[in-house]
Write a protein that holds these residues in place. Structure first.
Motif, PDB file in Angstrom:
ATOM      1  N   UNK A 185      -1.749  10.073   3.012  1.00 33.65           N
ATOM      2  CA  UNK A 185      -1.209   9.648   4.305  1.00 33.65           C
ATOM      3  C   UNK A 185      -2.205  10.066   5.367  1.00 33.65           C
ATOM      4  N   UNK A 186      -1.971   9.666   6.616  1.00 34.11           N
ATOM      5  CA  UNK A 186      -2.851  10.076   7.703  1.00 34.11           C
ATOM      6  C   UNK A 186      -2.235  11.200   8.537  1.00 34.11           C
ATOM      7  N   UNK A 187      -1.051  11.673   8.134  1.00 39.00           N
ATOM      8  CA  UNK A 187      -0.370  12.736   8.868  1.00 39.00           C
ATOM      9  C   UNK A 187       0.525  13.523   7.917  1.00 39.00           C
ATOM     10  N   UNK A 188       1.015  14.649   8.395  1.00 37.31           N
ATOM     11  CA  UNK A 188       1.957  15.451   7.617  1.00 37.31           C
ATOM     12  C   UNK A 188       3.374  14.974   7.907  1.00 37.31           C
ATOM     13  N   UNK A 189       4.081  14.576   6.865  1.00 40.98           N
ATOM     14  CA  UNK A 189       5.464  14.155   7.022  1.00 40.98           C
ATOM     15  C   UNK A 189       6.277  14.624   5.815  1.00 40.98           C
ATOM     16  N   UNK A 190       7.569  14.437   5.874  1.00 37.83           N
ATOM     17  CA  UNK A 190       8.472  15.026   4.898  1.00 37.83           C
ATOM     18  C   UNK A 190       8.185  14.591   3.459  1.00 37.83           C
ATOM     19  N   UNK A 191       8.219  13.289   3.215  1.00 39.45           N
ATOM     20  CA  UNK A 191       8.108  12.800   1.842  1.00 39.45           C
ATOM     21  C   UNK A 191       6.751  13.133   1.219  1.00 39.45           C
ATOM     22  N   UNK A 192       5.606  12.892   1.904  1.00 37.12           N
ATOM     23  CA  UNK A 192       4.318  13.270   1.302  1.00 37.12           C
ATOM     24  C   UNK A 192       4.231  14.763   0.975  1.00 37.12           C
ATOM     25  N   UNK A 269      16.517   6.416   2.474  1.00 38.09           N
ATOM     26  CA  UNK A 269      16.077   5.847   1.204  1.00 38.09           C
ATOM     27  C   UNK A 269      15.790   6.972   0.223  1.00 38.09           C
ATOM     28  N   UNK A 270      15.521   6.653  -1.059  1.00 38.10           N
ATOM     29  CA  UNK A 270      15.163   7.688  -2.038  1.00 38.10           C
ATOM     30  C   UNK A 270      13.879   8.411  -1.644  1.00 38.10           C
ATOM     31  N   UNK A 271      13.749   9.663  -2.091  1.00 39.04           N
ATOM     32  CA  UNK A 271      12.611  10.495  -1.723  1.00 39.04           C
ATOM     33  C   UNK A 271      11.366  10.163  -2.538  1.00 39.04           C
ATOM     34  N   UNK A 272      10.745   9.035  -2.216  1.00 41.77           N
ATOM     35  CA  UNK A 272       9.503   8.638  -2.875  1.00 41.77           C
ATOM     36  C   UNK A 272       8.675   7.806  -1.907  1.00 41.77           C
ATOM     37  N   UNK A 273       7.361   7.867  -2.051  1.00 47.02           N
ATOM     38  CA  UNK A 273       6.476   7.128  -1.153  1.00 47.02           C
ATOM     39  C   UNK A 273       6.416   5.657  -1.541  1.00 47.02           C
ATOM     40  N   UNK A 274       6.354   4.798  -0.530  1.00 44.72           N
ATOM     41  CA  UNK A 274       6.204   3.362  -0.716  1.00 44.72           C
ATOM     42  C   UNK A 274       4.875   2.910  -0.123  1.00 44.72           C
ATOM     43  N   UNK A 275       4.307   1.794  -0.628  1.00 41.35           N
ATOM     44  CA  UNK A 275       3.032   1.311  -0.090  1.00 41.35           C
ATOM     45  C   UNK A 275       3.080   0.990   1.406  1.00 41.35           C
ATOM     46  N   UNK A 276       4.268   0.622   1.913  1.00 37.33           N
ATOM     47  CA  UNK A 276       4.389   0.226   3.320  1.00 37.33           C
ATOM     48  C   UNK A 276       4.520   1.418   4.269  1.00 37.33           C
ATOM     49  N   UNK A 277       4.622   2.624   3.733  1.00 39.58           N
ATOM     50  CA  UNK A 277       4.894   3.791   4.568  1.00 39.58           C
ATOM     51  C   UNK A 277       3.878   3.982   5.689  1.00 39.58           C
ATOM     52  N   UNK A 278       2.601   3.844   5.348  1.00 41.36           N
ATOM     53  CA  UNK A 278       1.565   4.076   6.362  1.00 41.36           C
ATOM     54  C   UNK A 278       1.656   3.060   7.501  1.00 41.36           C
ATOM     55  N   UNK A 279       1.855   1.789   7.157  1.00 39.30           N
ATOM     56  CA  UNK A 279       1.944   0.743   8.175  1.00 39.30           C
ATOM     57  C   UNK A 279       3.160   0.952   9.065  1.00 39.30           C
ATOM     58  N   UNK A 280       4.293   1.304   8.459  1.00 38.71           N
ATOM     59  CA  UNK A 280       5.520   1.527   9.234  1.00 38.71           C
ATOM     60  C   UNK A 280       5.355   2.741  10.137  1.00 38.71           C
TER      61      UNK A 280
END
Length: 320
Positions: A185-192, A269-280
């Motif tokens: 990711x480009x930042x610190x967030x919960x799921x990552x 949503x479930x606690x997993x990363x999605x490909x769209x996360x960065x764009x959102x």
């Protein structure tokens, strides 16, 4: 806050050995990084300039002293701070060879992000309440939405935002990080961050995310109910009154949708990363804070007129 985080880290010293995180950023393509650097730098500067202009215009103009503009001025400031908690680091990393962030820096960014986002959510609720009183209880508007009440609501937005950010950060800071330390990711967030902990997060993870998800869901539900009540009450107003009320509410509803749609996607949503996360995440942290002042300005004749007068006064002063 730093002392609390240090104490947490020291208490976990026997388990956690990660002192910094590596951020993979938006892309590993050098050419695309240069393009994104230019785009996001311009976007961030527009965000700062737009929100600063809105705040200065409202604070310096007696014509914009109503509660609606009082809240809007603080919304603009929060947007500026919210974007600044993420954008500068992301932009710098696009041209930096080593994209790392210290453990304490990561926790500070996490706190700032959720502090300003939480404060903005509560402030949007206060703005909806202001519109409800103005349209449904116009005879009591001045009494109900007095300046002390408005100041109290803004203060509560700050306090609740601080509590929200603090709870999220303390939960994450006490978790052990044994490696790997690479955040996709480009930042610190919960799921990552939850994906990097070396402990079972099947129970704690959903609880941490629920703090943000429930805040989004509850406030958004309350906003929907409030605007349903407002729209129903407009049936008794004149055609001119309905048009003015709808024009004012439309800007607020647009901002609410731009904020809560990404928030719901990221945390309900479930606690997993999605490909769209960065764009959102880019949209809600970089684009939305830039659009908010444009939405309120372009749809509001009063703000535009005051800005024109201030610009005219500034030009006349320069000529003299």
């Amino acid at each position: 806050m730093d002392h609390m985080l240090t104490t947490r880290a020291e208490s976990m010293g026997k388990i956690s050995n990660v002192t910094e995180f590596i951020l993979l950023g938006l892309t590993q393509n050098p050419d695309l990084q240069k393009v994104l650097f230019a785009v996001f730098l311009i976007t961030y500067l527009i965000t700062l300039a737009g929100n600063l202009l809105i705040s200065i215009t409202i604070f310096t103009s007696p014509a914009l002293s109503s509660p609606m503009y009082f809240f809007l001025s603080y919304l603009s400031m929060i947007d500026g701070f919210y974007s600044s908690s993420i954008a500068p680091k992301m932009i710098f990393d696009l041209i930096s060879e080593k994209n790392t962030i210290s453990f304490h820096g990561c926790m500070t960014q996490l706190f700032a992000e959720h502090f300003f986002a939480g404060a903005e959510i509560i402030l949007l609720m206060a703005m909806a309440y202001d519109r409800y009183v103005a349209i449904c209880k116009p005879l009591h508007y001045v009494t109900i939405m007095s300046r002390p009440v408005c100041s109290f609501l803004v203060g509560m937005a700050g306090v609740l935002g601080f509590l929200h950010g603090g709870i999220q950060t303390l939960f994450i800071a006490q978790l052990p990080f044994c490696g790997p330390n690479v955040i996709d990711h480009f930042m610190c967030d919960l799921i990552p961050l939850l994906e990097l902990t070396c402990t079972d997060t099947h129970t704690l993870g959903p609880l941490i995310a629920a703090n943000s998800g429930s805040l989004c869901l509850i406030i958004f539900s309350m906003l929907v109910v409030s605007y349903v009540i407002i729209l129903c009450s407009l049936r008794t107003h004149s055609s001119k009154g309905r048009h003015k009320a709808l024009s004012t509410c439309a800007s607020h509803i647009t901002v609410v949708i731009l904020f809560f749609a990404p928030c719901s996607f990221l945390y309900l949503r479930p606690m997993t990363s999605f490909p769209m996360d960065k764009a959102v995440t880019v949209f809600c942290t970089i684009v939305t804070p830039m659009l908010n002042p444009l939405i309120y300005t372009l749809r509001n004749a009063e703000v535009k007129n005051v800005m024109k007068k201030l610009w005219g006064q500034t030009m006349n002063t320069d000529d003299e």
